[in-house]
Design a protein around this motif. Sequence first.
Motif, short mmCIF file in Angstrom:
data_model
loop_
_atom_site.label_atom_id
_atom_site.label_comp_id
_atom_site.label_asym_id
_atom_site.label_seq_id
_atom_site.Cartn_x
_atom_site.Cartn_y
_atom_site.Cartn_z
N ALA A 1 2.53 5.91 7.50
CA ALA A 1 2.79 7.30 7.11
C ALA A 1 4.14 7.43 6.41
O ALA A 1 4.27 8.10 5.38
CB ALA A 1 2.75 8.20 8.34
N ALA A 2 5.16 6.75 6.96
CA ALA A 2 6.49 6.82 6.35
C ALA A 2 6.51 6.20 4.97
O ALA A 2 7.15 6.71 4.04
CB ALA A 2 7.52 6.13 7.27
N ILE A 3 5.80 5.08 4.82
CA ILE A 3 5.74 4.41 3.51
C ILE A 3 5.01 5.29 2.50
O ILE A 3 5.44 5.44 1.35
CB ILE A 3 5.05 3.04 3.66
N GLY A 4 3.91 5.90 2.91
CA GLY A 4 3.15 6.74 1.99
C GLY A 4 3.90 7.99 1.57
O GLY A 4 3.67 8.52 0.48
N GLU A 5 4.79 8.49 2.43
CA GLU A 5 5.54 9.71 2.12
C GLU A 5 6.83 9.44 1.34
O GLU A 5 7.49 10.39 0.91
CB GLU A 5 5.87 10.44 3.42
N ALA A 6 7.22 8.18 1.18
CA ALA A 6 8.45 7.85 0.46
C ALA A 6 8.35 8.32 -0.99
O ALA A 6 7.43 7.92 -1.71
CB ALA A 6 8.71 6.35 0.52
N SER A 7 9.30 9.18 -1.41
CA SER A 7 9.23 9.78 -2.75
C SER A 7 10.10 9.06 -3.78
O SER A 7 10.03 9.36 -4.96
CB SER A 7 9.66 11.25 -2.68
N ASP A 8 10.91 8.10 -3.31
CA ASP A 8 11.76 7.36 -4.24
C ASP A 8 12.10 6.01 -3.61
O ASP A 8 11.85 5.78 -2.42
CB ASP A 8 13.04 8.15 -4.55
N PRO A 9 12.64 5.08 -4.39
CA PRO A 9 12.96 3.75 -3.86
C PRO A 9 13.88 3.77 -2.65
O PRO A 9 13.74 2.92 -1.76
CB PRO A 9 13.63 3.06 -5.06
N ALA A 10 14.80 4.71 -2.59
CA ALA A 10 15.72 4.77 -1.45
C ALA A 10 14.97 5.09 -0.16
O ALA A 10 15.21 4.49 0.90
CB ALA A 10 16.80 5.81 -1.70
N ALA A 11 14.05 6.05 -0.23
CA ALA A 11 13.25 6.40 0.95
C ALA A 11 12.34 5.26 1.36
O ALA A 11 12.11 5.01 2.56
CB ALA A 11 12.45 7.67 0.67
N LEU A 12 11.82 4.55 0.37
CA LEU A 12 10.94 3.41 0.67
C LEU A 12 11.71 2.30 1.36
O LEU A 12 11.22 1.67 2.32
CB LEU A 12 10.30 2.91 -0.62
N GLU A 13 12.91 2.03 0.91
CA GLU A 13 13.74 1.00 1.54
C GLU A 13 14.10 1.40 2.97
O GLU A 13 14.15 0.55 3.88
CB GLU A 13 15.01 0.79 0.71
N SER A 14 14.36 2.68 3.18
CA SER A 14 14.66 3.16 4.53
C SER A 14 13.48 2.92 5.48
O SER A 14 13.66 2.51 6.64
CB SER A 14 15.01 4.65 4.48
N ALA A 15 12.26 3.15 4.99
CA ALA A 15 11.07 2.91 5.81
C ALA A 15 10.90 1.41 6.10
O ALA A 15 10.52 1.02 7.22
CB ALA A 15 9.84 3.46 5.10
N ARG A 16 11.19 0.58 5.11
CA ARG A 16 11.07 -0.88 5.33
C ARG A 16 12.03 -1.34 6.41
O ARG A 16 11.65 -2.12 7.31
CB ARG A 16 11.37 -1.62 4.02
N VAL A 17 13.28 -0.88 6.34
CA VAL A 17 14.27 -1.29 7.34
C VAL A 17 13.87 -0.80 8.72
O VAL A 17 14.01 -1.52 9.73
CB VAL A 17 15.66 -0.75 6.94
N GLU A 18 13.36 0.41 8.80
CA GLU A 18 13.00 1.00 10.10
C GLU A 18 11.87 0.23 10.79
O GLU A 18 11.89 0.02 12.02
CB GLU A 18 12.59 2.46 9.91
N TYR A 19 10.88 -0.24 10.01
CA TYR A 19 9.71 -0.84 10.64
C TYR A 19 9.63 -2.36 10.45
O TYR A 19 9.06 -3.06 11.31
CB TYR A 19 8.44 -0.19 10.09
#
Length: 344
Positions: free
Chosen positions: A21-39
């Motif tokens: 869910a977090a990966i699908g909701e990432a709206s930019d590369p910064a948000a996507l990287e944040s989801a990667r680090v979290e999980y």
Amino acid sequence: MTVAGASLLDRLAGIEEKGLAAIGEASDPAALESARVEYLGRNGQLARVMSSIGTVEASARRDVGQRANAVKTSLRDALERRAQQLTAAARASSDRIDLTLPARGRWVGGVHPVTRVIDEICDIFAELGFTRVLGPEIESTWYNFTALNIPLDHPAADMMDTFYLDEGVVLRTHTSPVQARVMEAYPPPVRVVVPGLAYRRDSFDPSHAPAFEQIEGLAVDEGVDFVEFRAAIEHFVRHFFGSGTRSRFRPSFYPFTEPSAEVDVTCSVCSGSGCSTCKRTGWITIMGSGMVDPAVFEAVGYDAERYTGYAFGMGPARIAMVRHGIPDMRLLYEGEMSFLRQFI
């Protein structure tokens, strides 16, 4: 399966659900990287579960390990897909913008310097009780010449100076005809300023134009004398050009005023010391003026024995040139925005 193994499997299911869910909701590369680090990060939620597999009984360890690897693969695939989607969206957006062109600045409107001068002059004379009036640009020779004590055989009425539209019909050569119209329509006291276009057969050169703005002024009442006239002009000069500007009256001749005078002010470029703008005299003429000739009063039906008055006329374009030190009148009318933008 032991309770510990079942608990880890539940945690893995929750990590997968929330991570996707977090990966699908990432709206930019910064948000996507944040989801990667979290999980999926070194200290992320999946890494913490995998570090606990060793505490699970051997019989359940294999199932938990396989499930953890499946969640890891699922999250990595989702990250890769989302990264590709964001890259494609950014590329599509950049394709719509031509980054090789500079940004186009917004056009900012402003009042033309000649119009600004007209408004200022009218406002200054309004302080003395003058009303702003307008009149027709197509005039009869009666109002344009005869009513102003200019005979039709006068050089000003010649075809070389005036645009004739028909017999007895002209483009007005000055705004003075409005003075005659006002006096015909209203009894004294009268105080008016008349801005508007005038037309003459002049060449378009640094100091002349075939169509130009002009302002006339007229004051008529009982007891109006030259002293009041001079005071009104001095009031205008001080308020428009500044308290340090000096003025002078020079005798002149106009058919509709007697006595007549040209009004000069000290040159704004050299402050009266003499330069090319003022032809080394230190003075610049801004208007013609004088006391209204009794013949004009008689033409419009005023009692010349009872009433007196004064009149003046000036060119706002020439005054704008004096104020701003503009050497060529054509600059004001050529529509060159790089020049006119200076006055906004």
